[in-house]
Write a protein that holds these residues in place. Sequence first.
Motif, PDB file in Angstrom:
ATOM      1  N   TYR A   1       0.833  -1.204   0.000  1.00 24.24           N
ATOM      2  CA  TYR A   1       0.000   0.000   0.000  1.00 24.24           C
ATOM      3  C   TYR A   1       0.869   1.256   0.000  1.00 24.24           C
ATOM      4  O   TYR A   1       0.625   2.188  -0.771  1.00 24.24           O
TER       5      TYR A   1
ATOM      6  N   TRP B   1      -6.450  -2.857 -14.742  1.00 19.86           N
ATOM      7  CA  TRP B   1      -7.359  -3.204 -13.644  1.00 19.86           C
ATOM      8  C   TRP B   1      -8.731  -3.583 -14.176  1.00 19.86           C
ATOM      9  O   TRP B   1      -9.292  -2.906 -15.037  1.00 19.86           O
TER      10      TRP B   1
ATOM     11  N   ARG C   1     -12.561  -4.318 -10.223  1.00 22.37           N
ATOM     12  CA  ARG C   1     -13.094  -5.004  -9.041  1.00 22.37           C
ATOM     13  C   ARG C   1     -12.285  -4.639  -7.794  1.00 22.37           C
ATOM     14  O   ARG C   1     -11.168  -4.162  -7.891  1.00 22.37           O
ATOM     15  N   PRO C   2     -12.840  -4.898  -6.609  1.00 24.45           N
ATOM     16  CA  PRO C   2     -12.112  -4.601  -5.367  1.00 24.45           C
ATOM     17  C   PRO C   2     -10.789  -5.358  -5.274  1.00 24.45           C
ATOM     18  O   PRO C   2     -10.621  -6.427  -5.871  1.00 24.45           O
ATOM     19  N   ALA C   3      -9.874  -4.798  -4.503  1.00 27.61           N
ATOM     20  CA  ALA C   3      -8.584  -5.455  -4.267  1.00 27.61           C
ATOM     21  C   ALA C   3      -8.798  -6.773  -3.537  1.00 27.61           C
ATOM     22  O   ALA C   3      -9.729  -6.905  -2.747  1.00 27.61           O
ATOM     23  N   ARG C   4      -7.921  -7.729  -3.795  1.00 30.82           N
ATOM     24  CA  ARG C   4      -8.001  -9.028  -3.116  1.00 30.82           C
ATOM     25  C   ARG C   4      -7.256  -9.006  -1.786  1.00 30.82           C
ATOM     26  O   ARG C   4      -7.223 -10.006  -1.084  1.00 30.82           O
TER      27      ARG C   4
ATOM     28  N   ALA D   1      -6.968  -1.752  -6.713  1.00 35.71           N
ATOM     29  CA  ALA D   1      -8.129  -0.902  -6.405  1.00 35.71           C
ATOM     30  C   ALA D   1      -7.782   0.140  -5.347  1.00 35.71           C
ATOM     31  O   ALA D   1      -8.255   1.287  -5.414  1.00 35.71           O
ATOM     32  N   ASP D   2      -6.945  -0.219  -4.385  1.00 35.08           N
ATOM     33  CA  ASP D   2      -6.539   0.733  -3.351  1.00 35.08           C
ATOM     34  C   ASP D   2      -5.688   1.860  -3.940  1.00 35.08           C
ATOM     35  O   ASP D   2      -5.839   3.025  -3.563  1.00 35.08           O
TER      36      ASP D   2
ATOM     37  N   ARG E   1      -8.053   4.167  -5.882  1.00 38.32           N
ATOM     38  CA  ARG E   1      -8.831   4.985  -4.956  1.00 38.32           C
ATOM     39  C   ARG E   1      -7.971   6.119  -4.378  1.00 38.32           C
ATOM     40  O   ARG E   1      -8.410   7.256  -4.292  1.00 38.32           O
TER      41      ARG E   1
END
Length: 158
Positions: A105, A122, A125-128, A134-135, A138
């Motif tokens: 991160y 990408w 979809r949301p991060a796994r 996705a983070d 964002r």
Amino acid sequence: MTVVGITGHRSLPPRALAHAERELRALLAGMEAPLIGWSSLAAGADQLFAEILLRAGGELRVVVPSHGYEATFRGPGLDAYRRLLAAARVTTVLDFAEPGEPAYYAAGCLVVENCEVLVAVWDGRPARGFGGTADAVRYARGQGREVVVIWPEGVQRL
């Protein structure tokens, strides 16, 4: 001059990989030179971006998420990591003792903070896990960075 960062999935299905390669080539070719690219050199999208950037004559800058990061690579990904790291003009190693979500991160945030445009290979979809693509997207949007998403319609990531 254009400063561009990369975030993206490590495992790309063949159709997504081919699409990302075409789109990255076209995107970088259309940007104002000189090009400076920021990457953590993760397998997949990051390494693909770094290869294309260097072939286009751009300058590679690398954020290594932690000490021991190299141990997360195997086979061709390790060879590419070492080669691309050696080609980097600037390397920043974050002060995390070992690889993991907080380090990933922080590396993604540093890439965002140093770029004008973030390219995200990408699927939307949301991060796994914390610190995933996705983070980074964002965070970039929260920082007011331009975000360019590259992903072929109808393809699911591995």
